[in-house]
Write an enzyme that holds these catalytic residues in place. Structure first.
Site, mmCIF file in Angstrom:
data_model
loop_
_atom_site.group_PDB
_atom_site.id
_atom_site.type_symbol
_atom_site.label_atom_id
_atom_site.label_comp_id
_atom_site.label_asym_id
_atom_site.label_seq_id
_atom_site.Cartn_x
_atom_site.Cartn_y
_atom_site.Cartn_z
ATOM 1 N N ASP A 116 -3.730 -0.666 4.649
ATOM 2 C CA ASP A 116 -4.872 -0.479 4.216
ATOM 3 C C ASP A 116 -5.058 -1.640 3.032
ATOM 4 O O ASP A 116 -4.198 -1.810 2.351
ATOM 5 C CB ASP A 116 -5.347 0.852 3.599
ATOM 6 C CG ASP A 116 -6.781 0.835 3.226
ATOM 7 O OD1 ASP A 116 -7.691 0.354 3.776
ATOM 8 O OD2 ASP A 116 -7.147 1.827 2.394
ATOM 9 N N GLY A 117 -6.481 -2.202 3.138
ATOM 10 C CA GLY A 117 -6.644 -3.059 1.920
ATOM 11 C C GLY A 117 -6.887 -4.434 2.654
ATOM 12 O O GLY A 117 -7.100 -5.427 1.700
ATOM 13 N N ARG B 85 -10.242 -6.174 1.636
ATOM 14 C CA ARG B 85 -10.333 -6.485 0.183
ATOM 15 C C ARG B 85 -9.558 -7.773 -0.364
ATOM 16 O O ARG B 85 -9.872 -8.488 -1.212
ATOM 17 C CB ARG B 85 -10.055 -5.383 -0.527
ATOM 18 C CG ARG B 85 -11.168 -4.355 -0.845
ATOM 19 C CD ARG B 85 -10.764 -2.915 -1.231
ATOM 20 N NE ARG B 85 -9.904 -2.100 -0.287
ATOM 21 C CZ ARG B 85 -9.127 -1.301 -0.333
ATOM 22 N NH1 ARG B 85 -8.583 -0.933 -1.620
ATOM 23 N NH2 ARG B 85 -8.592 -0.594 0.508
ATOM 24 N N TRP B 86 -8.129 -7.715 0.415
ATOM 25 C CA TRP B 86 -7.111 -8.930 0.258
ATOM 26 C C TRP B 86 -8.146 -10.171 0.614
ATOM 27 O O TRP B 86 -8.014 -11.086 -0.444
ATOM 28 C CB TRP B 86 -6.062 -8.739 0.752
ATOM 29 C CG TRP B 86 -4.972 -9.731 0.472
ATOM 30 C CD1 TRP B 86 -3.943 -9.694 -0.220
ATOM 31 C CD2 TRP B 86 -4.885 -10.965 1.272
ATOM 32 N NE1 TRP B 86 -3.170 -10.839 -0.356
ATOM 33 C CE2 TRP B 86 -3.860 -11.662 0.638
ATOM 34 C CE3 TRP B 86 -5.734 -11.755 2.235
ATOM 35 C CZ2 TRP B 86 -3.230 -12.901 1.238
ATOM 36 C CZ3 TRP B 86 -5.180 -13.173 2.630
ATOM 37 C CH2 TRP B 86 -4.090 -13.587 1.830
ATOM 38 N N GLU C 148 -11.094 6.189 14.365
ATOM 39 C CA GLU C 148 -12.335 5.864 13.299
ATOM 40 C C GLU C 148 -12.808 4.537 13.411
ATOM 41 O O GLU C 148 -13.859 3.920 13.239
ATOM 42 C CB GLU C 148 -12.245 6.643 12.058
ATOM 43 C CG GLU C 148 -12.233 8.024 12.049
ATOM 44 C CD GLU C 148 -11.094 8.698 12.303
ATOM 45 O OE1 GLU C 148 -9.935 7.945 12.407
ATOM 46 O OE2 GLU C 148 -10.986 9.858 12.683
ATOM 47 N N ASN C 149 -11.550 3.732 13.330
ATOM 48 C CA ASN C 149 -11.888 2.289 13.135
ATOM 49 C C ASN C 149 -12.723 1.529 14.341
ATOM 50 O O ASN C 149 -13.315 0.468 14.287
ATOM 51 C CB ASN C 149 -10.353 1.386 13.124
ATOM 52 C CG ASN C 149 -10.022 1.491 11.877
ATOM 53 O OD1 ASN C 149 -8.616 1.568 11.864
ATOM 54 N ND2 ASN C 149 -10.525 1.936 10.715
ATOM 55 N N GLU D 139 6.386 13.620 1.660
ATOM 56 C CA GLU D 139 6.453 13.024 0.069
ATOM 57 C C GLU D 139 5.321 12.015 0.210
ATOM 58 O O GLU D 139 5.340 11.371 1.349
ATOM 59 C CB GLU D 139 7.575 12.735 -0.544
ATOM 60 C CG GLU D 139 8.674 13.475 -0.712
ATOM 61 C CD GLU D 139 8.721 14.718 -1.814
ATOM 62 O OE1 GLU D 139 7.676 14.369 -2.737
ATOM 63 O OE2 GLU D 139 9.439 15.612 -1.621
HETATM 64 C C1 IPE Z 1 -6.757 -2.193 6.979
HETATM 65 O O1 IPE Z 1 -7.549 -2.841 6.082
HETATM 66 C C2 IPE Z 1 -6.863 -2.665 8.232
HETATM 67 C C3 IPE Z 1 -7.387 -1.800 9.448
HETATM 68 C C4 IPE Z 1 -8.173 -0.450 9.180
HETATM 69 C C5 IPE Z 1 -7.715 -2.385 10.852
HETATM 70 P P1 IPE Z 1 -9.076 -2.473 5.992
HETATM 71 O O2 IPE Z 1 -9.872 -3.265 7.011
HETATM 72 O O3 IPE Z 1 -9.419 -1.104 5.773
HETATM 73 O O4 IPE Z 1 -9.390 -3.141 4.554
HETATM 74 P P2 IPE Z 1 -10.198 -2.741 3.311
HETATM 75 O O5 IPE Z 1 -9.501 -1.405 2.931
HETATM 76 O O6 IPE Z 1 -11.668 -2.739 3.803
HETATM 77 O O7 IPE Z 1 -10.041 -3.532 2.190
HETATM 78 MG MG MG Z 2 -9.555 0.201 4.533
#
Ligand code: IPE
Ligand code: MG
Length: 226
Positions: A13-14, A17-18, A60-61, A194
């Site tokens: 995840d992220g 944003r990266w 969900e993606n 955990e």
């Molecule tokens: C994870 O990064 C990749 C997938 C879910 C395919 P995100 O696309 O969710 O990136 P953020 O969380 O919006 O930064």
């Molecule tokens: Mg995300």
């Protein structure tokens, strides 16, 4: 002796944003994210970890916009042709899919299935890729399979029809990217896991970051000590 988990789940995840933080297009974020996988698999194998599960694409993606989904699929396609595949084969990595991959573009689903077959006898470590995966969806299909096999519904029969049948439950789930939730990942399997959350965005999640999660896990284990 360092106690290593047998199975670790990783939520990717992220990526977006990266990309935003680095002023590059979203696709580049997904690509950088995908490039973190192989070094982590290699590192985990060296630590004696037997299963890693990457949450790469949730049910969900599929609700994301078409252009973003198409960018993600292009990244998958590129990675499947990349030299990392041969590196994983040389390192005897077994590639496995959890999720309903048939909703993916046919080319990608086909190449993934081929790789799963080709790596089936590899035994250093199993890398599960959660693709069009959802924990609830997984449980529903497991119950359906058990019923159609005429089995009685029990924890045992459900477990045996999950995508992860035969694999140990993850002792540790790691979620980079700053969110503190599970988001439908390994729902059945995670009841005793955990949970390690870290703000580092997925494309920055290197083996060094992973090592910190393992150290944290080891400390958790010590607190359970007899
Ligand atoms: C994870 O990064 C990749 C997938 C879910 C395919 P995100 O696309 O969710 O990136 P953020 O969380 O919006 O930064
Ligand atoms: Mg995300």
């Amino acid at each position: 002796m360092k106690e290593v988990p047998q199975h670790i789940g990783l939520t990717m995840d992220g990526n977006r944003r990266w990309a935003r933080e680095h002023g590059v297009e979203v696709k580049k974020g997904h690509e950088e994210g995908a490039r973190r996988i192989e070094p982590l698999v290699d590192y985990a194998a060296r630590q004696g970890i037997k299963y890693l599960t990457f949450y790469a694409f949730s049910t969900e993606n599929f609700g994301r916009q078409e252009d973003e989904k198409s960018a993600i699929f292009q990244v998958f396609d590129m990675m499947l042709r990349d030299a990392v595949v041969e590196r994983m084969m040389e390192n005897k990595v077994r590639v496995n899919v959890i999720g309903d991959i048939d909703r993916f573009p046919r080319m990608i689903a086909g190449s993934v299935k081929k790789l799963v077959k080709r790596s089936a006898k590899n035994d250093t470590i199993t890398a599960n890729f959660a693709l069009n995966y959802g924990g609830r969806q997984e449980m529903v299909q497991a119950v359906k399979k058990a019923l159609s096999a005429g089995e009685e519904i029990s924890e045992g029969t459900i477990s045996r029809h999950l995508y992860t049948a035969g694999q140990p439950d993850p002792e540790l789930l790691v979620r980079p990217g700053g969110e503190r939730r599970l988001s439908n990942f390994l729902t059945w399997q995670s009841v005793y896991s955990e949970l390690y959350f870290v703000d580092t965005l997925w494309p920055d999640f290197t083996p060094q970051e992973f090592a910190k999660a393992l150290d944290w896990y080891e400390a958790r284990q010590r607190r359970f000590g007899k």
